[in-house]
Design an enzyme around this catalytic site. Structure first.
Site, PDB file in Angstrom:
ATOM      1  N   HIS A  23       0.764  -1.299   0.074  1.00 49.64           N
ATOM      2  CA  HIS A  23      -0.259  -0.061   0.180  1.00 49.64           C
ATOM      3  C   HIS A  23       0.822   1.149  -0.010  1.00 49.64           C
ATOM      4  O   HIS A  23       1.999   1.277   0.196  1.00 49.64           O
ATOM      5  CB  HIS A  23      -1.039  -0.011   1.276  1.00 49.64           C
ATOM      6  N   GLU A  74      -3.810   3.642   1.902  1.00 53.91           N
ATOM      7  CA  GLU A  74      -3.868   3.824   3.183  1.00 53.91           C
ATOM      8  C   GLU A  74      -4.185   5.035   3.714  1.00 53.91           C
ATOM      9  O   GLU A  74      -2.939   5.956   3.633  1.00 53.91           O
ATOM     10  CB  GLU A  74      -2.914   3.021   4.270  1.00 53.91           C
ATOM     11  N   HIS A  92       2.416  11.651  -8.410  1.00 51.43           N
ATOM     12  CA  HIS A  92       1.137  11.225  -8.627  1.00 51.43           C
ATOM     13  C   HIS A  92       0.970   9.801  -8.316  1.00 51.43           C
ATOM     14  O   HIS A  92       2.042   9.105  -8.245  1.00 51.43           O
ATOM     15  CB  HIS A  92       0.581  11.557 -10.074  1.00 51.43           C
ATOM     16  N   GLU A 142      -3.056  10.341 -12.234  1.00 54.39           N
ATOM     17  CA  GLU A 142      -3.163  10.083 -13.627  1.00 54.39           C
ATOM     18  C   GLU A 142      -4.037   9.002 -13.856  1.00 54.39           C
ATOM     19  O   GLU A 142      -3.960   7.962 -13.184  1.00 54.39           O
ATOM     20  CB  GLU A 142      -1.423   9.580 -13.755  1.00 54.39           C
TER      21      GLU A 142
HETATM   22 CO    CO Z   1       2.710   8.238 -14.403  1.00 51.87          CO
END
Ligand code: CO
Length: 288
Positions: A23, A74, A92, A142
């Site tokens: 995570h 999380e 991102h 994205e």
């Molecule tokens: Co990317």
């Protein structure tokens, strides 16, 4: 101090260890608001949620499938903190979808902020359609158009100051493979996709080097990624060796988390990005 031979052995062990992206951990200013956004706009499921009033925080796990087999997010909410600084280093997350145009329209209809309209990747020969949207805290996602995939939550993008150093670090310390390296001189950046399986089938760490930029701010919003390992002690041994060569720092010696018995170890990579290794078997037990 480890002998040269045992160092070699532990570095080889890393390459055969069973690794997985578990995570990404980050902080949000309003847990319910983010849960609503991720479930309604992205189609994630709320997997578990807990409140720890003694320590004044709550967290929630969301993803596209069960944690036993999927990379998830999380979210941490600290009581009374409704705003965080994302910094300049975090890039991102990415979500793969079969129709970026439709997903963007759905997100817009639900009040989401689109920061880059859908269209092919700029520069290079790729025809992949992507878009960028922002979640309520300002984290960028994205959206990547691709066919059906077992792992829609497919990237964590972080900016680094020396791409080859980072590639070597994640290969040696975490057993990742360099899946793709791409220079884009028109836009003055180089990126490297690091991971454990094919880029289309798994989560990757996307490392970006912007020409001439070696320092970024970390902010206080994004925290870390967690990776699975079969042995946190051996992993920590390997990390210690790699850190001597490439930089970084162990921030938590290997061992069980007090009161939880799950074994972990954590460290900073050469750029200061935090990674936690979690014992694979303990992690599965924790989910039951
Ligand atoms: Co990317």
């Amino acid at each position: 101090m480890a002998s040269e031979e045992s160092s070699q052995n532990v570095l080889e062990w890393v390459q055969n260890d069973k690794h997985r992206f578990l995570h990404a951990v980050y902080r949000v200013g309003n847990l319910e608001r983010t849960i609503k956004f991720y479930t309604e706009c992205f189609g994630m499921k709320l997997l578990r949620q807990r409140d720890i009033p003694e320590e004044k925080y709550s967290n929630a796990f969301l993803g596209f499938g069960p944690e036993e087999s999927h990379f998830v997010v999380e979210l941490t909410y600290n009581y009374g903190v409704d705003k965080y600084d994302i910094g300049t280093g975090f890039g991102h997350f990415a979500i793969a979808t079969e129709d970026v145009y439709k997903l963007v329209e759905d997100i817009r209809a639900k009040g989401g902020k689109v920061t880059r309209e859908p269209g092919p990747v700029k520069g290079g020969t790729s025809t992949t359609v992507i878009a960028f949207v922002q979640d309520p805290d300002g984290y960028i996602f994205e959206l990547i158009q691709r066919g059906p995939t077992p792992e829609p939550l497919c990237q964590v993008m972080l900016r680094v100051g020396d791409l080859d150093r980072s590639i070597a670090f994640y290969e040696k310390a975490c057993g990742m493979k360099l899946l793709k390296k791409k220079d884009n001189p028109d836009y003055k950046y180089t990126l490297a996709m690091m991971g454990y399986a094919k880029e289309e089938e798994t989560t990757v760490l996307e490392l970006t080097y912007n020409y001439g930029v070696t320092e970024y701010t970390k902010g206080n919003a994004y925290a870390q990624i967690a990776l699975g390992t079969d042995d946190v002690y051996k992993s920590a041994e390997a990390i210690r060796i790699v850190i001597q060569e490439l930089g970084g720092k162990i921030t938590r010696e290997p061992g069980p988390i007090p009161g939880l018995s799950t074994k972990i170890t954590s460290f900073l990579d050469p750029d200061g990005w935090k990674v936690v290794f979690v014992d694979n078997a303990d992690f599965l037990k924790e989910l039951q």
